[in-house]
Design an enzyme around this catalytic site. Sequence first.
Site, PDB file in Angstrom:
ATOM      1  N   ASP A   1       1.114   1.406   7.849  1.00 25.58           N
ATOM      2  CA  ASP A   1       1.909   1.186   6.376  1.00 25.58           C
ATOM      3  C   ASP A   1       1.081  -0.222   5.519  1.00 25.58           C
ATOM      4  O   ASP A   1       0.593  -0.690   6.329  1.00 25.58           O
ATOM      5  CB  ASP A   1       3.304   0.860   6.614  1.00 25.58           C
ATOM      6  CG  ASP A   1       4.081   0.554   5.196  1.00 25.58           C
ATOM      7  OD1 ASP A   1       3.877   1.219   4.319  1.00 25.58           O
ATOM      8  OD2 ASP A   1       4.974  -0.292   5.147  1.00 25.58           O
TER       9      ASP A   1
ATOM     10  N   PHE B   1       7.515   1.947 -15.654  1.00 28.39           N
ATOM     11  CA  PHE B   1       6.513   2.120 -15.123  1.00 28.39           C
ATOM     12  C   PHE B   1       6.746   3.484 -14.462  1.00 28.39           C
ATOM     13  O   PHE B   1       7.814   3.558 -13.617  1.00 28.39           O
ATOM     14  CB  PHE B   1       5.905   1.136 -14.252  1.00 28.39           C
ATOM     15  CG  PHE B   1       4.590   1.456 -13.422  1.00 28.39           C
ATOM     16  CD1 PHE B   1       3.411   1.066 -14.056  1.00 28.39           C
ATOM     17  CD2 PHE B   1       4.710   2.196 -12.333  1.00 28.39           C
ATOM     18  CE1 PHE B   1       2.357   1.155 -13.269  1.00 28.39           C
ATOM     19  CE2 PHE B   1       3.367   2.509 -11.616  1.00 28.39           C
ATOM     20  CZ  PHE B   1       1.958   2.029 -12.273  1.00 28.39           C
TER      21      PHE B   1
ATOM     22  N   THR C   1      -5.188  -5.814 -10.714  1.00 27.46           N
ATOM     23  CA  THR C   1      -5.169  -5.843 -12.042  1.00 27.46           C
ATOM     24  C   THR C   1      -4.377  -5.430 -13.045  1.00 27.46           C
ATOM     25  O   THR C   1      -3.993  -4.193 -12.758  1.00 27.46           O
ATOM     26  CB  THR C   1      -6.722  -5.705 -12.577  1.00 27.46           C
ATOM     27  OG1 THR C   1      -6.845  -4.296 -11.898  1.00 27.46           O
ATOM     28  CG2 THR C   1      -7.806  -6.289 -11.895  1.00 27.46           C
TER      29      THR C   1
ATOM     30  N   ARG D   1       1.275   6.796  -2.526  1.00 30.10           N
ATOM     31  CA  ARG D   1       2.555   7.364  -3.164  1.00 30.10           C
ATOM     32  C   ARG D   1       2.909   8.478  -1.989  1.00 30.10           C
ATOM     33  O   ARG D   1       3.163   9.603  -2.380  1.00 30.10           O
ATOM     34  CB  ARG D   1       2.046   8.036  -4.442  1.00 30.10           C
ATOM     35  CG  ARG D   1       1.814   7.208  -5.679  1.00 30.10           C
ATOM     36  CD  ARG D   1       3.360   6.888  -6.130  1.00 30.10           C
ATOM     37  NE  ARG D   1       3.369   5.906  -6.815  1.00 30.10           N
ATOM     38  CZ  ARG D   1       4.428   4.793  -6.887  1.00 30.10           C
ATOM     39  NH1 ARG D   1       5.314   5.069  -6.309  1.00 30.10           N
ATOM     40  NH2 ARG D   1       4.330   3.890  -7.887  1.00 30.10           N
TER      41      ARG D   1
ATOM     42  N   LYS E   1       4.541  10.989   5.401  1.00 24.10           N
ATOM     43  CA  LYS E   1       3.900  10.165   6.286  1.00 24.10           C
ATOM     44  C   LYS E   1       3.844  10.937   7.813  1.00 24.10           C
ATOM     45  O   LYS E   1       2.806  10.971   8.406  1.00 24.10           O
ATOM     46  CB  LYS E   1       4.407   8.761   6.342  1.00 24.10           C
ATOM     47  CG  LYS E   1       4.043   8.120   5.257  1.00 24.10           C
ATOM     48  CD  LYS E   1       4.979   6.596   5.366  1.00 24.10           C
ATOM     49  CE  LYS E   1       4.570   5.477   4.502  1.00 24.10           C
ATOM     50  NZ  LYS E   1       5.143   4.375   4.557  1.00 24.10           N
TER      51      LYS E   1
ATOM     52  N   ASP F   1       6.918  -1.024   9.128  1.00 24.36           N
ATOM     53  CA  ASP F   1       7.930  -2.179   9.070  1.00 24.36           C
ATOM     54  C   ASP F   1       9.326  -1.722   8.368  1.00 24.36           C
ATOM     55  O   ASP F   1      10.194  -2.428   8.377  1.00 24.36           O
ATOM     56  CB  ASP F   1       7.448  -3.689   8.579  1.00 24.36           C
ATOM     57  CG  ASP F   1       7.333  -3.380   7.122  1.00 24.36           C
ATOM     58  OD1 ASP F   1       7.598  -4.495   6.673  1.00 24.36           O
ATOM     59  OD2 ASP F   1       6.802  -2.426   6.696  1.00 24.36           O
TER      60      ASP F   1
ATOM     61  N   ASN G   1      11.444   3.413   5.608  1.00 24.89           N
ATOM     62  CA  ASN G   1      10.527   4.650   5.106  1.00 24.89           C
ATOM     63  C   ASN G   1       9.546   4.945   6.094  1.00 24.89           C
ATOM     64  O   ASN G   1       8.801   5.961   6.071  1.00 24.89           O
ATOM     65  CB  ASN G   1       9.879   4.303   3.680  1.00 24.89           C
ATOM     66  CG  ASN G   1       8.891   3.027   3.795  1.00 24.89           C
ATOM     67  OD1 ASN G   1       9.141   2.219   4.585  1.00 24.89           O
ATOM     68  ND2 ASN G   1       7.800   3.284   3.017  1.00 24.89           N
TER      69      ASN G   1
END
Length: 1135
Positions: A455, A621, A675, A836, A842, A862, A865
């Site tokens: 992760d 966002f 950035t 994403r 995963k 950790d 998820n």
Amino acid sequence: MADSIPLNPVRKNSRRTPHFNSARLSRYSLEDEPSNLDEMPLMMSEEGFENDESDYQTLPRARVNQSRRGLGWFLLGGWKTLCGSCCDCLAHVCRRKKELKARTVWLGCPEKCEEKYPKNAIKNQKYNIFTFVPGVLYQQFKFFLNLYFLVVACSQFVPSLKIGYLYTYWAPLGFVLAVTMVREAVDEVRRYQRDKEMNSQLYSKLTVRGKVQVKSSDIQVGDLIIVEKNQRIPADMIFLRTSEKNGACFIRTDQLDGETDWKLKVAVGCTQRLPAVGDLFSISAYVYAQKPQLDIHSFEGNFTREDTDPQIHESLSIENTLWASTVVASGTVIGVVIYTGKETRSVLNTSYAKNKVGLLDLELNRLTKALFLAQVVLSVVMVALQGFVGPWFRNLFRFVVLFSYIIPISLRVNLDMGKSAYGWMIMKDENIPGTVVRTSTIPEELGRLVYLLTDKTGTLTQNEMVFKRLHLGTVSYGTDTMDEIQSLIVQSYAQVPPQPSTGSTGGSTPSRKTQTSGPKVRKSVSSRIHEAVKAIALCHNVTPVYESHASVNGETESAEADQDFSDDNRTYQASSPDEVELVRWTESVGLTLVNRDLTSLQLKTPSGQILSFYILQIFPFTSESKRMGIIVREESTGDITFYMKGADVAMASIVQYNDWLEEECGNMAREGLRTLVVAKKSLSEEQYQDFENRYNQAKLSIHDRALKVAAVVESLEREMELLCLTGVEDQLQADVRPTLELLRNAGIKIWMLTGDKLETATCIAKSSHLVSRNQDIHVFRPVSNRGEAHLELNAFRRKHDCALVISGDSLEVCLRYYEHEFVELACQCPAVVCCRCSPTQKAQIVTLLQQHTANRTCAIGDGGNDVSMIQAADCGIGIEGKEGKQASLAADFSITQFKHIGRLLMVHGRNSYKRSAALGQFVMHRGMIISTMQAVFSSIFYFASVPLYQGFLMVGYATIYTMFPVFSLVLDQDVKPEMALLYPELYKDLTKGRSLSFKTFLIWVLISVYQGGILMYGALVLFESEFVHVVAISFTALILTELLMVALTVRTWHWLMVVAEFFSLGCYLASLAFLNEYFGIGRVSFGAFLDLSFITTWPFLWKVSAITLVSCLPLYIIKYLKRKFSPPSYSKLSS
């Protein structure tokens, strides 16, 4: 025909190729030749995509395997596959999944639900009262080894097959099963207690009669639940009301998506405006919610209030939801439950723990099958030499039982005790403090890993941001020049004397002048910094939070102005740590965010003035847009400004033409900085009104809502004025770079799977040296259908030795159509970054690697998820981090820092695997040598199926006489820990599995046959006259040989090993003296007793010594010569 097809990717305009199936066959016939991979197309033409819908799912592997199935396949384990699939089929029929449906939920009326929804209980147990014993027994007897012992032990109840005492067979088997059952039972009870604790948490439920306390497991769809601050949300809910005046609250989602930052959630406007909580029952309203889904980042629904005229409709999105397993961080919230139990997002995203079995155990299982075959062959040979006389079938079975020591039951006992010992050593290692071994069955896996899936947030990085760089195009500011910015900000706000009534005239006048004269006039650096800092201070989703004593004063709006806005009392909360750092930075240079609610925000200037802004619109966002925007109106001047910030890829086309943005973004990315490009646009009142009307219309549409809203917003995003570029650094965990380098040198391929956005993931991959400096990165373009995936995979195929960065959505598409091809290409990359990724994805990637490469995988994470991924991997490692303990509790090994993984694998993984391999083979050798002696004995005595040694001697041989020296092999090490860490390349050898293979096993078989033969024949040849003493002589020589063989196998001596050798020898000599009645031939009833006077004579001593010497000396000589002329790689280092 297949050969005539051009092997290159064909675009739309190409001439139509013959039907592509024939070409496909040629593709699979070449499957194993990687050299041809390059020229081969994934599909011949895109017209073919539409033709052959049915062919989508069929994967090449499955088709090739189909033809190989036959009798051989059935005998070699096909029966297991068939039985397994039948059981799965039955289970599937019994537990047929109910189809998930969209639903209409009436507020506070669970009884109005048409469907029956699942119970809201958490269940992590593997077994229940009835399935526990059968389940554990199945897990045990699934292995050939244990099943074999069960059959042999049961055969002893048949009188004609009885060879020795029952306890010699049942005691070891009972011991192994008892230990396993107790261990499983303890784990089960712990799981049950944890679940019970969660299910019995009490919550307040609103009813017509008032508040009622209800258990978490009794909550139903449609209930109105009150959740207090710091309480866990028990089920998926729609957010109706909050005690906070602004109608919004923060929740912590670290157990759901692994992100430590708080998320802002907004209450439904219609219910938030009701005068009192009780009014929720006086209105007639319902929520329409889509069917339960895996995606935790999206939700579509509508809220409808019927009892008004006209009806009130509100659209619901992800910001109106409160998912289960998240925690309320501010205020008290009231929600209506829409999904419970198995249908909640958190449960849909967790996978169930599987029973993990180490590769070493599987290899030993294979070897025991080979031994069993040898045993049967040996028995048949014995019966054949007898000439199949009399009841030969019974004799055959007696021989099988006689030779059952070829497969020693002590193998399981020794290996299980060894595993526990390795676990204890790992936990006691002072160099990796705080490490916990939670699954004691797989420590050897740590020495066989090829893929490490990690992760990002909290595992590789600390999730702590530091503002590093501000670039204005002509001038750039770093950490050492921030004081210049501060002095410029102080000057720009001090130009006009503060006027208490009109907030910040001074602040915005210069900017207005420049806007009217158009962008032709070059602004001064001072005004550009002023604009940039103001934009950063306004364009975000951050809320300042004050300690509780402040909110007590702030009862009315007017009181809030005099509130305690002191800097030490304020903390910032936002859904992204980047944003918090940017706002902290504006505070450090003089422009402070002091207050924010849903409709306004206030900034404080260096001189202490308060500037107020009304928030007209906010565009959050998203991973698609990669940007966020805000439209604000300044209170004092009435100016409307649209501010926007986002990733350079998204913003480059939005801002006005410039020549520096792309280059500077590249420079910052190479430094590993995240950035953001900041831009603005001034709007007139008419422009804004027109926009607002179109925007509201788009928001209410049911179909393609997201697309319509995006189109309206994009109409504003044109020719924006570029203000600045910011660079923020996400600090890495301690020693991440050297650790990753160590792992890479050890031949481990590292994949980073993160829920974070693509740009951030790429940044961290570079700064952590997951991708080395000189390596190219291939960013896989977003693909949504088969054609795009085909072209993009072909583009990727032409790249060599470059790291791959791919997003979860594109990965999904590739796996749907080109699973095999994609994995084949990705496995050749030195590093892979998947961004994403949902928790389920995963786990999917882990399973994919296991299936396609047959290599061992390790997952490390950790957060909550990462649990699915950790449970799916062959070896799961959890880090106890800021995101809670969920991952470390679900993992097989739990560590406190990422850097500890180096020592865990290189040192402990290596030792566990090497030791278990030596121990397993030695225990087998111990069984084979005694079986060889039995075979020689039987063949000399006219093939009689009579045991050579008594039951007690056999039990003693496997326990008290040789157990301690053999078990002391778990202290052996071939390389010092410092060496293993200094030369990680040594680890590569382990993954080839050479310590335990058919080759090493055959060497041990030859040694056993040689030694067994020498011991038995030696005893018979040297002791013709005292034939009755054969048992004592051969058994003594056998024990001495075993002790010498342990000494031969050991690579590094430990004082405990020496103690074990002498202790065992002492035990044996004592039993010779006191238990002499057992040393007769066959049964004690033969009357051949052993006299002490014989043991102490010289002939006995020299003859035993001679036999032992002949059996061991040649092996010592061979070992010495081998070490001298072809030493193993590690011995070169240690010398």
